[in-house]
Structure formats: structure tokens, C-alpha cells
Design a protein around this motif. Structure first.
Motif, PDB file in Angstrom:
ATOM      1  N   TRP A 215       0.838  -1.201   0.000  1.00  0.00           N
ATOM      2  CA  TRP A 215       0.000   0.000   0.000  1.00  0.00           C
ATOM      3  C   TRP A 215       0.872   1.250   0.000  1.00  0.00           C
ATOM      4  CZ3 TRP A 215      -3.316  -2.277   4.492  1.00  0.00           C
ATOM      5  CH2 TRP A 215      -4.208  -3.218   3.958  1.00  0.00           C
ATOM      6  N   ASP A 216       1.939   1.230   0.805  1.00  0.00           N
ATOM      7  CA  ASP A 216       2.854   2.367   0.823  1.00  0.00           C
ATOM      8  C   ASP A 216       3.389   2.654  -0.568  1.00  0.00           C
ATOM      9  OD1 ASP A 216       2.870   3.358   3.325  1.00  0.00           O
ATOM     10  OD2 ASP A 216       4.459   2.043   4.083  1.00  0.00           O
ATOM     11  N   ALA A 217       3.836   1.571  -1.224  1.00  0.00           N
ATOM     12  CA  ALA A 217       4.428   1.725  -2.548  1.00  0.00           C
ATOM     13  C   ALA A 217       3.406   2.254  -3.539  1.00  0.00           C
ATOM     14  CB  ALA A 217       4.967   0.379  -3.024  1.00  0.00           C
ATOM     15  N   ILE A 218       2.166   1.724  -3.476  1.00  0.00           N
ATOM     16  CA  ILE A 218       1.122   2.148  -4.404  1.00  0.00           C
ATOM     17  C   ILE A 218       0.798   3.619  -4.185  1.00  0.00           C
ATOM     18  CG2 ILE A 218      -1.315   1.895  -4.968  1.00  0.00           C
ATOM     19  CD1 ILE A 218      -0.936  -1.124  -4.281  1.00  0.00           C
ATOM     20  N   ARG A 219       0.728   4.023  -2.906  1.00  0.00           N
ATOM     21  CA  ARG A 219       0.376   5.402  -2.614  1.00  0.00           C
ATOM     22  C   ARG A 219       1.447   6.355  -3.149  1.00  0.00           C
ATOM     23  NH1 ARG A 219       0.689   5.533   2.840  1.00  0.00           N
ATOM     24  NH2 ARG A 219       2.759   6.393   2.618  1.00  0.00           N
ATOM     25  N   GLN A 220       2.712   5.945  -2.982  1.00  0.00           N
ATOM     26  CA  GLN A 220       3.762   6.865  -3.395  1.00  0.00           C
ATOM     27  C   GLN A 220       3.908   6.934  -4.899  1.00  0.00           C
ATOM     28  OE1 GLN A 220       7.258   6.025  -1.076  1.00  0.00           O
ATOM     29  NE2 GLN A 220       6.052   6.167   0.767  1.00  0.00           N
ATOM     30  N   ASP A 221       3.887   5.818  -5.555  1.00  0.00           N
ATOM     31  CA  ASP A 221       3.907   5.820  -7.022  1.00  0.00           C
ATOM     32  C   ASP A 221       3.420   4.484  -7.556  1.00  0.00           C
ATOM     33  OD1 ASP A 221       4.543   5.846  -9.757  1.00  0.00           O
ATOM     34  OD2 ASP A 221       5.925   7.495  -9.372  1.00  0.00           O
ATOM     35  N   ASP A 222       2.251   4.553  -8.159  1.00  0.00           N
ATOM     36  CA  ASP A 222       1.597   3.375  -8.678  1.00  0.00           C
ATOM     37  C   ASP A 222       2.462   2.659  -9.711  1.00  0.00           C
ATOM     38  OD1 ASP A 222      -0.270   1.557  -9.560  1.00  0.00           O
ATOM     39  OD2 ASP A 222      -1.916   2.952  -9.309  1.00  0.00           O
ATOM     40  N   ASP A 223       3.010   3.426 -10.668  1.00  0.00           N
ATOM     41  CA  ASP A 223       3.780   2.820 -11.766  1.00  0.00           C
ATOM     42  C   ASP A 223       5.038   2.147 -11.251  1.00  0.00           C
ATOM     43  OD1 ASP A 223       1.999   3.654 -13.691  1.00  0.00           O
ATOM     44  OD2 ASP A 223       2.895   5.642 -13.746  1.00  0.00           O
ATOM     45  N   VAL A 224       5.735   2.858 -10.348  1.00  0.00           N
ATOM     46  CA  VAL A 224       6.981   2.288  -9.829  1.00  0.00           C
ATOM     47  C   VAL A 224       6.678   1.012  -9.056  1.00  0.00           C
ATOM     48  CG1 VAL A 224       8.924   2.687  -8.294  1.00  0.00           C
ATOM     49  CG2 VAL A 224       8.108   4.523  -9.760  1.00  0.00           C
ATOM     50  N   ALA A 225       5.592   1.036  -8.261  1.00  0.00           N
ATOM     51  CA  ALA A 225       5.216  -0.145  -7.496  1.00  0.00           C
ATOM     52  C   ALA A 225       5.002  -1.328  -8.423  1.00  0.00           C
ATOM     53  CB  ALA A 225       3.961   0.141  -6.681  1.00  0.00           C
ATOM     54  N   GLN A 226       4.311  -1.061  -9.527  1.00  0.00           N
ATOM     55  CA  GLN A 226       4.030  -2.137 -10.478  1.00  0.00           C
ATOM     56  C   GLN A 226       5.322  -2.642 -11.104  1.00  0.00           C
ATOM     57  OE1 GLN A 226       0.905  -0.940 -13.040  1.00  0.00           O
ATOM     58  NE2 GLN A 226       0.163  -3.030 -13.165  1.00  0.00           N
ATOM     59  N   LEU A 227       6.192  -1.705 -11.435  1.00  0.00           N
ATOM     60  CA  LEU A 227       7.468  -2.057 -12.038  1.00  0.00           C
ATOM     61  C   LEU A 227       8.289  -2.935 -11.100  1.00  0.00           C
ATOM     62  CD1 LEU A 227       9.119  -1.353 -14.587  1.00  0.00           C
ATOM     63  CD2 LEU A 227      10.243   0.384 -13.222  1.00  0.00           C
ATOM     64  N   MET A 228       8.175  -2.654  -9.808  1.00  0.00           N
ATOM     65  CA  MET A 228       8.945  -3.397  -8.823  1.00  0.00           C
ATOM     66  C   MET A 228       8.315  -4.738  -8.489  1.00  0.00           C
ATOM     67  SD  MET A 228      11.602  -1.930  -8.057  1.00  0.00           S
ATOM     68  CE  MET A 228      12.270  -0.507  -8.864  1.00  0.00           C
ATOM     69  N   GLY A 229       7.254  -5.059  -9.183  1.00  0.00           N
ATOM     70  CA  GLY A 229       6.682  -6.380  -9.012  1.00  0.00           C
ATOM     71  C   GLY A 229       5.546  -6.475  -8.020  1.00  0.00           C
ATOM     72  N   VAL A 230       5.046  -5.319  -7.580  1.00  0.00           N
ATOM     73  CA  VAL A 230       3.879  -5.355  -6.699  1.00  0.00           C
ATOM     74  C   VAL A 230       2.641  -5.549  -7.571  1.00  0.00           C
ATOM     75  CG1 VAL A 230       2.489  -4.072  -5.044  1.00  0.00           C
ATOM     76  CG2 VAL A 230       4.964  -3.826  -5.038  1.00  0.00           C
ATOM     77  N   ASN A 231       1.827  -6.530  -7.220  1.00  0.00           N
ATOM     78  CA  ASN A 231       0.567  -6.718  -7.936  1.00  0.00           C
ATOM     79  C   ASN A 231      -0.393  -5.633  -7.446  1.00  0.00           C
ATOM     80  OD1 ASN A 231      -1.795  -7.535  -9.063  1.00  0.00           O
ATOM     81  ND2 ASN A 231      -1.541  -9.692  -8.553  1.00  0.00           N
ATOM     82  N   THR A 232      -0.326  -4.460  -8.103  1.00  0.00           N
ATOM     83  CA  THR A 232      -1.014  -3.287  -7.542  1.00  0.00           C
ATOM     84  C   THR A 232      -2.516  -3.500  -7.463  1.00  0.00           C
ATOM     85  OG1 THR A 232      -0.982  -2.298  -9.717  1.00  0.00           O
ATOM     86  CG2 THR A 232       0.718  -1.598  -8.204  1.00  0.00           C
ATOM     87  N   LEU A 233      -3.095  -4.067  -8.531  1.00  0.00           N
ATOM     88  CA  LEU A 233      -4.550  -4.214  -8.533  1.00  0.00           C
ATOM     89  C   LEU A 233      -4.986  -5.096  -7.361  1.00  0.00           C
ATOM     90  CD1 LEU A 233      -7.158  -3.514  -9.935  1.00  0.00           C
ATOM     91  CD2 LEU A 233      -6.943  -5.594 -11.271  1.00  0.00           C
ATOM     92  N   LYS A 234      -4.251  -6.180  -7.135  1.00  0.00           N
ATOM     93  CA  LYS A 234      -4.614  -7.107  -6.061  1.00  0.00           C
ATOM     94  C   LYS A 234      -4.627  -6.381  -4.706  1.00  0.00           C
ATOM     95  CE  LYS A 234      -2.290 -10.767  -3.699  1.00  0.00           C
ATOM     96  NZ  LYS A 234      -1.155 -11.685  -3.783  1.00  0.00           N
ATOM     97  N   TYR A 235      -3.569  -5.625  -4.437  1.00  0.00           N
ATOM     98  CA  TYR A 235      -3.501  -4.980  -3.124  1.00  0.00           C
ATOM     99  C   TYR A 235      -4.474  -3.815  -3.012  1.00  0.00           C
ATOM    100  CZ  TYR A 235       0.276  -7.964  -1.733  1.00  0.00           C
ATOM    101  OH  TYR A 235       0.998  -9.058  -1.379  1.00  0.00           O
ATOM    102  N   LYS A 236      -4.764  -3.164  -4.143  1.00  0.00           N
ATOM    103  CA  LYS A 236      -5.782  -2.105  -4.097  1.00  0.00           C
ATOM    104  C   LYS A 236      -7.136  -2.709  -3.756  1.00  0.00           C
ATOM    105  CE  LYS A 236      -4.018   1.129  -7.558  1.00  0.00           C
ATOM    106  NZ  LYS A 236      -4.360   1.628  -8.896  1.00  0.00           N
ATOM    107  N   VAL A 237      -7.458  -3.824  -4.430  1.00  0.00           N
ATOM    108  CA  VAL A 237      -8.746  -4.476  -4.139  1.00  0.00           C
ATOM    109  C   VAL A 237      -8.773  -4.926  -2.680  1.00  0.00           C
ATOM    110  CG1 VAL A 237     -10.227  -6.430  -4.703  1.00  0.00           C
ATOM    111  CG2 VAL A 237      -9.128  -5.172  -6.518  1.00  0.00           C
ATOM    112  N   TRP A 238      -7.643  -5.425  -2.185  1.00  0.00           N
ATOM    113  CA  TRP A 238      -7.582  -5.844  -0.790  1.00  0.00           C
ATOM    114  C   TRP A 238      -7.876  -4.684   0.155  1.00  0.00           C
ATOM    115  CZ3 TRP A 238      -8.286  -9.641   2.161  1.00  0.00           C
ATOM    116  CH2 TRP A 238      -7.999 -10.934   1.757  1.00  0.00           C
ATOM    117  N   ALA A 239      -7.260  -3.537  -0.123  1.00  0.00           N
ATOM    118  CA  ALA A 239      -7.501  -2.369   0.724  1.00  0.00           C
ATOM    119  C   ALA A 239      -8.983  -2.006   0.697  1.00  0.00           C
ATOM    120  CB  ALA A 239      -6.658  -1.197   0.244  1.00  0.00           C
ATOM    121  N   PHE A 240      -9.533  -2.023  -0.514  1.00  0.00           N
ATOM    122  CA  PHE A 240     -10.925  -1.679  -0.710  1.00  0.00           C
ATOM    123  C   PHE A 240     -11.839  -2.627   0.065  1.00  0.00           C
ATOM    124  CE2 PHE A 240     -14.071   0.001  -3.803  1.00  0.00           C
ATOM    125  CZ  PHE A 240     -13.630   1.297  -3.761  1.00  0.00           C
ATOM    126  N   VAL A 241     -11.547  -3.922  -0.038  1.00  0.00           N
ATOM    127  CA  VAL A 241     -12.384  -4.943   0.588  1.00  0.00           C
ATOM    128  C   VAL A 241     -12.282  -4.862   2.113  1.00  0.00           C
ATOM    129  CG1 VAL A 241     -12.595  -7.432   0.892  1.00  0.00           C
ATOM    130  CG2 VAL A 241     -12.376  -6.475  -1.384  1.00  0.00           C
TER     131      VAL A 241
END
Lengths: 354, 316
Positions: A215-241
Motif C-alpha cells: 500500500w505504501d508503494a502504491i500510494r507513493q507511485d503506482d507505476d513504480v510499485a508495479q514495475l517493482m513487481g507489486v501486484n497493484t490491482l490485487k492490493y488495491k482491491v484488498w484495501a478496498f475490501v
């Protein structure tokens, strides 16, 4: 940056004190805090009393309820930086689950609680999976729309009472010696407080583990987080849920206390107020959020003697406070040991929604 | 579901939708202008509109029009309409500029986060709504009929009413003027420069504070015009009016691609027509559901709205 460090800052001092404390002091302070929270309904201090409304009811709704919901919304907005303007929808789903199942079936409160939470989470998945690809303000309008759609559907569906809502929702069965009746809000407050403490614990654990870092990585920069291998959509949905689950629980408890619900209780203003609680208190910092929610929920009740202009005063106070403390009353602690080269990231508003 | 109504009254509904869409488009221009320059949703813009409707009401009082009077005719009517329009535009523009100073300026200069600014704007919005709720005692207010509403002519079964023609034509003139202003004038260039790159624009000598004030001023003028057209057509207002119109107008701006003037126009007209059609088919209760569903669909296919987000190539 340097002069900021030397400025006296109550929050940082408190945090340092906490970090430096031995374990026994941490444990005893935590117990003291929790005990005070549980004893709040018995406090009869004229300073915090609410003339014009019952103090114990105010503690349950709005104060306790706003604190719980603000903690839930803080996962979405504060931790992962997703602007959600339709948070009330999950609250409504929880409340309606309690109302429908409570009046139409023989299930009791304790059985409905996980179902209501489940429905809210399901709604979170259904809304989140397609829309969380959107960014910032687009997500805001889509969630705002979702919140309104849930309310409009409730108004227009006669099977669930239409605009008149549902009345005669059963109270929870008694547990231990606590009797849940309309006359006594104390057990509800304690129930809510227990869930709130549980949520604080869950959120703090999550934040320290992989989801929290994602979540920290996504908040700071979505693209970089994705580039670094974070499954951004998965963790965003998790936060949402997770946020949805908290609101769902809140909704179930709320419906069982208030006994009758109408769709117009779940309007956009609730979403906006909860968001205001999060930002006002100090986005991302769970203690700030709790303080903000308690203050924003409590103030209009405290100044009820002003009757007519009290919401006006509330609005003006919101503007003044945001202008004086744009990071909130108790902002998140800034990382202290940082590489000097990273100044720009620190100063470009970490935690900002892009 | 009543598709027969949609088929039979298609042109009439389209025309009504255009008139409603013109009002949406004028309001959403304000959202889009501010978004283009500041990258912020101006949450208090709906209240700028609301104050415009009340200003029209006050102006009609000053001109001595009463609810029970017969509609005016001739030059007297034109004069009354113009005074109301100008009064409404002036009130909205002043409100918009004040909103910027109170809610945005200090936070912007301190480099506060977007969310802090959003909450500040929400605070202003709550205060203004509450102020007018107290002033009006929570009651809706009726607007006197200044002009006689007659059917000018019929086209393909659609009766074309004169006040709606005025709304569509006048809104078109406003939008044309705004487009000229943005693309030709000195401040228009400033607005485009700031929306492209704030820092570079400042380096090139653009007075950023003044440009932002002008942006709010232009948005306020458009919202004021929309407020007058709204109250002329629907003949009533209340402290809640900004909320509903604001949400629709903001949806329209996002639909077209927020920050893009052409998008706001197109989105406004499209949403107006869509809402009119869906109200006819599914009933007015469902129109918000349908328009939001369409918005979500559009965003899923084109995540930045139909025209994308950029004010730089502002062409209407």
C-alpha cells in the motif's frame, strides 16, 4: 527540513517516548487507555458532556461509529491513497443486510454480523475489480456514483421498504450480563469499541507486513510499485475490501441499535464526513484518524446549544483547521532516517493522491 | 420501461435534453477550468451555482417582478432578463473568487496535499449550504415568471418552447465567448500555460495568482449564467439545488474528460440528453443510476473520458 526537525512537536515526542518505553510501560499504558475508553459512558464531566442529547447515545453514534468507519476508510484513502467518495455504500449494505435478514429470517445478530460483513466485502470486490484501474479523481467520481446508486436502489425497491425503509429490526441477544435494549446504548458502545480495538490491531499488523508495504508503494507511485513487481490491482482491491468489511460491520451494529433504517440516512454527506474525519485527524496515522473522527463527530453534538447555525460553525471550523494544519491535527510521523537525496520525495507530499 | 414514449416524443425529449445539457455544460466548464489549472475538484462549485440562482431571485425582486404578476412583455422583459442574468453572473463570479481566496490560496502556497485542499473546499461548501438553509428557513423559493412561455413552432411532433430556445442560444454564445477568451486573450494564454506546466509558466513571468483568480472568475461567470437559465426554466430554487446539479455537471465533466473544455461541453449536452431519455424510459427515479452506469462504462473503455484530459489545446 533541518529546521523542521528542531521544532517542538508533541506527536514526535510522544512517539519517541513510546519507542523508548520498556515493555511493562507500554502494556500498562495500553491497558489504561483501553480502560478509559470502556469507562467513557460513566464519565460525567461537564466539559465533554453534550447538553441537548444523551451523552451515552452520542458515544455510540456518531462518535464510536465515525471512529470505526474512519479507521476503515483510512485503509483505503490514507494507506493506499485511493480516493473513495462512496464509502457510505458499504455501511448501507451492512445495515440493510441486518435489517432484511433480521426481520425476514430467524437469524440473530451474531449470525448476521459475518453475513453483513461478507456482503459488504463482496460489494467491495465487485466494485473494486473493474474500477480500481482508474486513477485519482476518476476513481472518486465512480465511487461517489456507487454510493448514490446504492441509496437510489434502496429508495426505489419496494421489496425492501422503498423510501420508508425497514422498521422493527431485532436487537442482539444478550451476552454476558449485557442487555441490548433501545433504552441503554452502553452495551452497543462497548460492542463497537471492541470491534474498533480489534480493527486497530488488524490494521497495525497489516501495515507492518507485506500488504502494508505494498500500500505504501502504491500510494507513493503506482507505476513504480508495479514495475517493482507489486501486484497493484490485487492490493488495491484488498484495501478496498478491508475498508468495506469495516463499514459493513459498522452498518450491522448501527441497524441493530437504531431499530429502523431509511435509505436517506446513507447519503453522500456521510461519505464526505467520514473522509473529512480521516483528513482532518491526520491522514494515514491511525491515532490521528481516531482523534479527527472523535472531534468531528463530537463537536456538532457538543455545540447543539447553538441549534440552527451549528453545522455552519462546523463547516467554518473545517476550513479554518485545514488552513492552519493542512496535514491534520496529528499527522503521520515523517521518516526520520532518510537519505538526503530523497528530499524531493519527502517534500513533494508523500501520501498525496495523484 | 416505456420505450413507446421515447419513440413518440423523441424530438421533443431531445430538445428538452439539449436545454438541460446546456445548463450542465455551463456548470461543468467551471469544474473543468479549475481542474485544468489546479488539478483539483472544486467541491464548492455547486454552491457557486446555488448562489447564482438566489442572486437571480434577488434581482427579480429589485426589478419589481412579483410571483403573482403577469409575465412582462417587450423591452421591459428583455431588460429584466438581462439584469437578472448579469446579477446572477456577478454574484457567482464574486463567490467563486472568494472561494479560491478562502479555501484554496493559503493551502496552495503552503504546498498542502490535494486531500487537505479538498476538505477545505468541502468545508466552504457545507458552510454556504448551511448559510442559505438558515436564510431561507429550509424552504424552496419560487421564481416569478418574467417572460411568457409559449411554443414557437412544432418540429416533427416536438413543441419548441421559447425559453428553452433562449437557454440553448445564450449558452452557446457564452461558450463561444469563453472559447475566444481561452484561446486568444492574454489571460487565456496564461491559463493554458499554467495548466501545461505551472513552474515553467511562473518562470516565463506568468502571474500565477492572478491567472488562478481569472480561472475561478471565468468558471463563476459560467455557473452564474447556468444558474439564471436554470431558474428561468424551472422557476424555483432551494439551498439544495447545487448538490444535484453539481453532481450531474461534475459527471458530465468527467464523461467528456475533465480538464478539457470540449469534453465539458460535449459531456454536458450528452448527459442532459441521456438523462432526459432515461427518465422517459425508466422513470425519473432511475436516471442517476443510468447516467452513472454509463459513466463507469465509458471510463472502463476510455479511462480519461471521451476526449482525454488537456486544456492546452482548448478548442470548442
Amino acid at each position: 527540513m533541518a529546521d523542521k526537525k528542531h521544532k517542538f512537536n508533541l506527536r514526535d515526542h510522544a512517539a519517541d517516548f513510546w519507542d523508548a518505553s520498556p515493555r511493562w510501560r507500554k502494556v500498562s499504558l495500553s491497558f489504561l487507555f483501553i480502560a478509559i475508553c470502556y469507562a467513557l459512558p460513566f464519565l460525567n464531566n461537564p466539559l465533554i458532556n453534550t447538553p441537548g442529547s444523551d451523552f451515552q447515545s452520542v458515544l455510540f453514534y456518531p462518535v464510536g461509529m465515525y471512529v470505526l468507519m474512519a479507521i476503515g476508510l483510512n485503509i483505503v484513502v490514507g494507506k493506499s491513497g485511493l480516493l473513495d467518495l462512496g464509502y457510505v455504500a458499504f455501511f448501507a449494505i451492512g445495515a440493510y443486510t441486518m435489517a432484511i435478514l433480521g426481520t425476514k429470517t430467524s437469524l440473530n445478530f451474531w449470525e448476521i454480523l459475518p453475513i453483513g460483513m461478507g456482503f459488504a466485502m463482496l460489494a467491495g470486490v465487485l466494485l473494486g475489480t473493474p474500477t480500481l484501474r482508474l486513477r485519482g479523481d476518476y476513481l472518486a467520481i465512480v465511487t461517489l456514483g456507487f454510493g448514490e446508486i446504492v441509496r437510489i436502489v434502496a429508495v426505489n425497491t419496494d421489496a425492501i421498504g422503498g423510501p420508508r425503509g425497514i422498521a422493527g429490526i431485532p436487537t442482539p441477544p444478550d451476552i454476558f450480563n449485557a442487555k441490548f435494549t433501545i433504552l441503554d446504548p452502553k452495551p452497543y458502545y462497548w460492542l463497537l469499541l471492541t470491534f474498533t480495538l480489534l480493527m486497530i490491531w488488524v490494521v497495525r499488523r497489516m501495515a507492518a507486513r507485506r500488504p502494508g508495504r505494498a500500500w505504501d508503494a502504491i500510494r507513493q507511485d503506482d507505476d513504480v510499485a508495479q514495475l517493482m513487481g507489486v501486484n497493484t490491482l490485487k492490493y488495491k482491491v484488498w484495501a478496498f475490501v478491508l475498508g468495506a468489511a469495516v463499514a459493513g460491520v459498522g452498518g450491522v451494529i448501527y441497524a441493530s441499535q437504531i431499530l429502523s433504517i431509511v435509505p436517506d440516512q446513507f447519503n453522500l454527506n456521510v461519505s464526505i464526513l467520514i473522509l473529512a474525519c480521516v483528513v482532518f485527524g491526520g491522514i494515514g496515522n491511525v491515532w490521528g484518524v481516531i482523534l479527527g473522527a472523535a472531534l468531528l463527530a463530537f463537536t456538532p453534538e457538543r455545540i447543539r446549544f447553538l441549534s440552527q447555525p451549528r453545522i455552519l460553525v462546523f463547516g467554518v471550523a473545517l476550513v479554518v483547521m485545514m488552513n492552519l494544519r493542512p496535514d491534520g491535527v496529528l499527522p503521520k510521523k515523517k521518516r526520520e532516517h532518510f537519505d538526503p537525496d530523497w528530499h524531493t520525495i519527502e517534500e513533494s507530499g508523500e501520501g498525496e493522491i495523484k | 420501461m416505456d420505450f413507446a414514449l421515447l419513440r413518440d416524443a423523441f424530438w421533443g425529449l431531445t430538445f428538452d435534453g439539449l436545454a438541460l445539457g446546456a445548463i450542465y455544460a455551463l456548470i461543468s466548464l467551471g469544474y473543468t477550468l479549475v481542474y485544468g489549472v489546479l488539478r483539483l475538484i472544486n467541491f464548492a462549485h455547486s454552491e457557486v451555482f446555488m448562489i447564482g440562482t438566489f442572486a437571480s431571485l434577488v434581482a427579480s425582486g429589485i426589478m419589481g417582478v412579483k410571483v403573482e404578476d403577469d409575465p412582462r412583455t417587450g423591452w421591459k422583459m428583455v431588460l429584466t432578463l438581462l439584469v437578472c442574468l448579469l446579477f446572477s453572473m456577478a454574484a457567482s463570479a464574486i463567490t467563486a473568487v472568494l472561494v479560491e481566496i478562502v479555501a484554496y490560496r493559503r493551502l496552495r502556497q503552503r504546498g498542502a496535499t490535494k486531500l487537505a485542499t479538498l476538505i477545505s473546499a468541502i468545508g466552504v461548501s457545507i458552510s454556504l449550504v448551511e448559510l442559505f438553509r438558515i436564510i431561507t428557513d429550509s424552504l424552496p423559493r419560487e421564481f416569478p415568471r418574467i417572460m411568457d412561455k409559449t411554443f414557437l413552432f412544432s418540429y416533427a411532433g416536438a413543441d419548441i418552447r421559447n425559453d428553452k430556445v433562449i437557454v440553448i442560444v445564450a449558452a452557446g454564445v457564452m461558450m463561444f465567448a469563453l472559447e475566444r477568451f481561452i484561446s486568444k486573450s492574454r489571460y487565456g494564454k496564461g491559463i493554458r500555460a499554467v495548466s501545461m506546466d505551472e513552474t515553467t509558466a511562473t518562470l516565463m513571468g506568468v502571474n500565477i495568482n492572478r491567472v488562478i483568480t481569472v480561472t475561478f472568475l471565468a468558471g463563476g461567470l459560467m455557473a452564474g449564467a447556468a444558474a439564471f437559465f436554470y431558474i428561468l426554466t424551472y422557476e424555483n430554487t432551494s439551498f439544495k439545488v447545487g448538490f444535484f446539479l453539481g453532481i450531474s455537471a461534475f459527471t458530465a465533466a468527467v464523461l467528456g474528460g475533465i480538464g478539457n473544455l470540449k469534453g465539458a461541453l460535449f459531456g454536458g449536452f450528452m448527459l442532459g440528453i441521456l438523462e432526459t431519455y432515461t427518465s422517459a424510459v425508466f422513470g425519473t427515479a432511475w436516471k442517476a443510476v443510468i447516467s452513472f452506469s454509463i459513466l463507469v462504462l465509458v471510463l472502463l473503455i476510455k479511462p480519461t473520458g471521451l476526449f482525454g484530459e488537456s486544456i492546452q489545446q482548448a478548442r470548442v
